[in-house]
Design a protein around this motif. Sequence first.
Motif, PDB file in Angstrom:
ATOM      1  N   LEU A 210       0.885  -1.500   0.308  1.00 35.22           N
ATOM      2  CA  LEU A 210      -0.124   0.134  -0.092  1.00 35.22           C
ATOM      3  C   LEU A 210       0.715   1.292   0.103  1.00 35.22           C
ATOM      4  N   TYR A 211       1.851   1.465   0.423  1.00 37.61           N
ATOM      5  CA  TYR A 211       2.804   2.328   0.729  1.00 37.61           C
ATOM      6  C   TYR A 211       4.215   2.293   0.555  1.00 37.61           C
ATOM      7  N   ALA A 212       4.389   1.286  -0.968  1.00 36.31           N
ATOM      8  CA  ALA A 212       5.383   1.294  -1.174  1.00 36.31           C
ATOM      9  C   ALA A 212       6.352   2.245  -1.861  1.00 36.31           C
ATOM     10  N   ASP A 213       5.890   3.260  -2.914  1.00 36.72           N
ATOM     11  CA  ASP A 213       5.832   4.488  -2.944  1.00 36.72           C
ATOM     12  C   ASP A 213       6.691   5.294  -1.753  1.00 36.72           C
ATOM     13  N   TYR A 214       6.593   5.344  -0.381  1.00 35.56           N
ATOM     14  CA  TYR A 214       6.672   6.197   0.246  1.00 35.56           C
ATOM     15  C   TYR A 214       8.260   5.186   0.514  1.00 35.56           C
ATOM     16  N   LEU A 215       8.564   4.633   0.271  1.00 31.59           N
ATOM     17  CA  LEU A 215       9.569   3.439   1.399  1.00 31.59           C
ATOM     18  C   LEU A 215      11.111   4.683   0.244  1.00 31.59           C
ATOM     19  N   PHE A 216      11.984   4.554   1.206  1.00 33.65           N
ATOM     20  CA  PHE A 216      13.318   4.877   0.704  1.00 33.65           C
ATOM     21  C   PHE A 216      13.596   3.695  -0.431  1.00 33.65           C
ATOM     22  N   THR A 217      14.373   4.004  -1.518  1.00 38.08           N
ATOM     23  CA  THR A 217      14.773   3.009  -2.220  1.00 38.08           C
ATOM     24  C   THR A 217      16.067   2.776  -1.979  1.00 38.08           C
ATOM     25  N   ASP A 218      17.165   1.494  -2.015  1.00 33.58           N
ATOM     26  CA  ASP A 218      18.554   1.427  -2.060  1.00 33.58           C
ATOM     27  C   ASP A 218      19.036   1.424  -0.424  1.00 33.58           C
ATOM     28  N   LEU A 219      18.096   1.155   0.203  1.00 34.70           N
ATOM     29  CA  LEU A 219      18.092   1.359   1.953  1.00 34.70           C
ATOM     30  C   LEU A 219      19.666   0.084   2.511  1.00 34.70           C
ATOM     31  N   GLU A 220      20.290   0.323   3.425  1.00 30.99           N
ATOM     32  CA  GLU A 220      20.584  -0.711   4.012  1.00 30.99           C
ATOM     33  C   GLU A 220      20.135  -1.001   5.098  1.00 30.99           C
ATOM     34  N   LEU A 221      19.264  -1.816   5.384  1.00 28.67           N
ATOM     35  CA  LEU A 221      18.676  -2.095   6.502  1.00 28.67           C
ATOM     36  C   LEU A 221      19.571  -3.521   7.346  1.00 28.67           C
ATOM     37  N   ASP A 222      19.251  -2.055   8.452  1.00 31.32           N
ATOM     38  CA  ASP A 222      19.351  -3.354   9.747  1.00 31.32           C
ATOM     39  C   ASP A 222      18.921  -3.990  10.415  1.00 31.32           C
ATOM     40  N   PRO A 223      19.886  -5.320  10.315  1.00 31.46           N
ATOM     41  CA  PRO A 223      19.138  -6.234  10.556  1.00 31.46           C
ATOM     42  C   PRO A 223      18.367  -6.591  12.432  1.00 31.46           C
ATOM     43  N   ASP A 224      19.047  -6.004  13.095  1.00 27.48           N
ATOM     44  CA  ASP A 224      18.641  -5.474  14.445  1.00 27.48           C
ATOM     45  C   ASP A 224      18.377  -4.360  14.833  1.00 27.48           C
ATOM     46  N   ALA A 225      17.768  -3.566  13.648  1.00 24.28           N
ATOM     47  CA  ALA A 225      16.095  -2.886  14.447  1.00 24.28           C
ATOM     48  C   ALA A 225      15.257  -2.567  13.297  1.00 24.28           C
ATOM     49  N   PHE A 257      11.312  19.424   2.275  1.00 22.99           N
ATOM     50  CA  PHE A 257      11.374  17.377   2.803  1.00 22.99           C
ATOM     51  C   PHE A 257      12.420  16.955   2.088  1.00 22.99           C
ATOM     52  N   THR A 258      12.511  17.443   1.034  1.00 24.64           N
ATOM     53  CA  THR A 258      13.878  16.766   0.023  1.00 24.64           C
ATOM     54  C   THR A 258      14.680  16.715   1.078  1.00 24.64           C
ATOM     55  N   GLU A 259      15.126  17.951   2.424  1.00 21.92           N
ATOM     56  CA  GLU A 259      15.816  17.610   3.537  1.00 21.92           C
ATOM     57  C   GLU A 259      15.569  17.130   4.307  1.00 21.92           C
ATOM     58  N   LEU A 260      14.070  16.575   4.654  1.00 26.30           N
ATOM     59  CA  LEU A 260      13.724  16.047   5.847  1.00 26.30           C
ATOM     60  C   LEU A 260      14.283  14.317   5.094  1.00 26.30           C
ATOM     61  N   ARG A 261      13.355  14.753   4.206  1.00 23.86           N
ATOM     62  CA  ARG A 261      14.331  12.447   3.178  1.00 23.86           C
ATOM     63  C   ARG A 261      15.308  12.473   3.237  1.00 23.86           C
ATOM     64  N   ALA A 262      16.813  13.648   2.672  1.00 20.62           N
ATOM     65  CA  ALA A 262      18.442  13.266   3.076  1.00 20.62           C
ATOM     66  C   ALA A 262      18.195  12.402   4.385  1.00 20.62           C
ATOM     67  N   ALA A 263      17.373  13.719   5.782  1.00 25.55           N
ATOM     68  CA  ALA A 263      18.132  13.157   6.713  1.00 25.55           C
ATOM     69  C   ALA A 263      17.463  11.808   7.400  1.00 25.55           C
ATOM     70  N   ALA A 264      16.334  11.547   7.419  1.00 25.87           N
ATOM     71  CA  ALA A 264      14.786  10.303   7.941  1.00 25.87           C
ATOM     72  C   ALA A 264      15.644   9.471   7.317  1.00 25.87           C
ATOM     73  N   ALA A 265      15.970   9.340   5.671  1.00 30.96           N
ATOM     74  CA  ALA A 265      16.954   7.895   5.294  1.00 30.96           C
ATOM     75  C   ALA A 265      17.425   7.025   6.047  1.00 30.96           C
ATOM     76  N   GLY A 266      16.983   6.183   6.239  1.00 30.92           N
ATOM     77  CA  GLY A 266      17.895   5.221   7.324  1.00 30.92           C
ATOM     78  C   GLY A 266      18.396   5.362   7.975  1.00 30.92           C
ATOM     79  N   GLN A 267      18.032   5.914   8.921  1.00 26.87           N
ATOM     80  CA  GLN A 267      18.483   6.804  10.157  1.00 26.87           C
ATOM     81  C   GLN A 267      17.937   5.802  10.930  1.00 26.87           C
ATOM     82  N   ILE A 268      18.582   5.689  11.985  1.00 25.29           N
ATOM     83  CA  ILE A 268      18.364   4.912  13.210  1.00 25.29           C
ATOM     84  C   ILE A 268      18.185   5.824  14.247  1.00 25.29           C
TER      85      ILE A 268
END
Lengths: 623, 234
Positions: A210-225, A257-268
């Motif tokens: 449903l919300y795939a379009d909002y997901l960041f692409t090319d993100l390295e997922l942290d397995p513990d998060a 929004f662009t700045e927010l996306r950049a700051a938020a993408a993959g953030q732990i």
Amino acid sequence: MLTLRDTFTLAWTKLRSRKLWTSLFLTLEILLFAAVLVFTAGVRGFTEGLETFNSQGLNGKYLVTAANVRSNPDLETDPDVMDLAEQLYQAALTEHQALAEQLGLPYSPDSEIAPTEYIDGQRALVVYSPYAQQAINQRMSDYLLADQADLEAALQSYDYTAIYLQQQLNADGSVVNLQNGQEDLSRYSSSSGNQPVQTFSGLYVLDDDLYADYLFTDLELDPDAIPVVLSVSDAEALLGLSSLSANASSTEKLQHFTELRAAAAGQIVAACYRNSASQEQIYTALQILDQIDRYQDEPGFTSPSLIYALPTTPCGPVTIQSDTRTAAELEQADRQRAYQTALGTYTEPFQQLLRFQIVGLIPTDTQPASANDLLSTIQSLGGVSIVTPLISTSYYDAHAADLAAVYTEPDLSLSYLGLDRQYLIEFPSADTARRFINEQSCQPRGDLSQGCATPDHLFLLTSDNNHSLVISDLSQTFTTAIIIAVAVVLIITVVLVALTVVRSIASDRKEIAIFRAIGFRRSHVLQVYLAYALLLTAIIIVGALLVAFLLGGLLDPWLSSWLTDFLRATFLTTAPLSAQLFTPDPLLYLLLCALMLLIPLLVTLPAIVLKTRESIISGLKYE
Amino acid sequence: MAKSMLAMGAPNSLDAILSANKLAKSYGSTRILSDATLSVAPGEFLAIVGPSGSGKSTLLHILGCVERPDAGDLTLNGQDLRRLRPAALANLRNRTLGFVFQFFYFEPHLTVAKNLEVPLMPLRVPPRDRQTRVRAAAELVGIADQLRQKPATLSGGQLQRAAIARALINRPKILLADEPTGNLDRANTEHILDLLLRIKREQHTALIVVTHDEQVAARADRVLHMSDGRLTVC
């Protein structure tokens, strides 16, 4: 019949007389019709742009939310529930007193929260009393509770794409955000006015299709998060970015929004989960330390026999700093624990450091409700109203056991309104979605707390998770606006053309009489004046088309750029989409021009026929 | 006392191109025309004179088929005009009759040539024929050099010649003129009269001219006097 050449030669001479009136009339009409042409092209461009941008993300789907709002959950004022709660309370008093006596503990009935109280002489349920809650829960089973099978049955005669379950997970305790990696324990102090920030106290499980379009692409997922999708406002709060004012320009919003996306993408983001026993230990430790701090220098001060030490690591356990309790005190503590264990109210303190990884941002509604101009209202439609933080159904299914240590799925049978479990139904079209809502939704009785479901209509159906239906309605509204504008301009045109032609005929009485005296038939005169009306409308159409395309050509690059920025900011998307404001619809233009040509002719025809029937002699005598 | 038309040397009705018998016309309660009887032979120049308001123009309009009489008979080439429908009357006005108005109305935004073409339009005459006929008519009345001009640039005499050319463009059998020299000076009046007589002579066109100009009446073959709606022979 006159030849076309002769007809238009004579009609052209009418156009050249009364130049001032004709020029004024033609100028006004050309501008009016050009305004309609520009308006329709602009509205089409705007609507198409809106739909193009809206087709991205959640708004591109026609979604209906189905919530099982119970048939009669208004149990708080039900005397039977109060009676049942009283019975449960009395039984508990007897049982607890017996257990306390058995364990050699003192017992006071005041330690129990009575389920009812009297307010202004009226008996009322004390909803936070466990006995009141038990009574309500026992009665809940009497009322309608629907599940997915019921929903599928209701959907039997509707074409739908998918059903998604959206369920809420609640932490049994608190999940407090860490500040710069540190746990702010002062927030647990009763003297602190600040409430701890608990972004992750509740999670919502929803299929990420449903919300795939909002997901960041090319993100390295942290397995513990735990991968979470946040709303823009949650992300702003977490990342310490201030939100923009509602008056910010489209460019500012997009940049933000662009700045927010950049700051938020993959953030732990780290948070600390403490269950109620662990929180209680923190409160106790803080109180004791506070007492020692205040009174240790006073004469006769005796240090408490049990002193807790605050956690030394973020989200660490409370430890015992000193324990000088006597054997009797220790035995009393053991008995107390045995009492609580017997009642099922004892919980071991538990805390856990949780790590969340931001894997997507959802542009939830950003405009204030007071937005009252059209553009602000439209801009408010770009967001979605879905609740966050979201975790995907697939992640939940794979990590259900781990999550269960912190988050519990509420027992559906105990859910008061049933709103913690909703279904999202995706339809292929707005019409079907709208029809399903209109035909199958229950109607809330008064406010929602008074219930909604009936045996035939088990679900409360709404379209409030996104704005696809509203935008679909908006397109309809724009179409209506075009029809009204065209109708108004057509009416004005018809009146003015008729007025001009009739004026011309009236002042040409002598000329008409002479033409008829030298052999013109009535039909010839009719032909000339119809051609005159046709020339007028043709000039209006050609002139308006020229003005419209000139205006469109000159202003469109600038306006389209503005529209693209506006829509990007509205839908908060960085997708490579663009909009073109001046988008003429050839078929609509053809229809409009045909209407402009034919309707004035048809309306003017009777007036011309009437005038041609006047006697020749009255025209010859006319001065 | 008025004499019988036939007795006054009018053409025999069998020879006449146009015959009117006991025409009458009233507007409301006002009697305009009473028992008007006359006939016109081909190539005859008939002048109708009389004071203003005597009914001359009404008679001319009835003879020119732009107004219907209340009573009486009107025949053109033996055809009873009362039985004709409006379209047939329009056809008759176009092909058989030519009208010259006192104020010779012209379309100001068309050239003189185009104005002369107007009576050809209902007949859908091809452009080449039109040019030939327009030039012939213009040469006949002496305005060939003014064909490309707008009417506003022409003098009064030239305009009246143009009006006559327009009336002649379809080679009518009868030319009806209402005060054709009413707005002209003496010299121009003489020129127009010469022209009308030449047309009568060369084209054998009957002329019915309403006038109160004695100079015009003096050159007519026959003069009828109109007074209080009644015709008498002068």
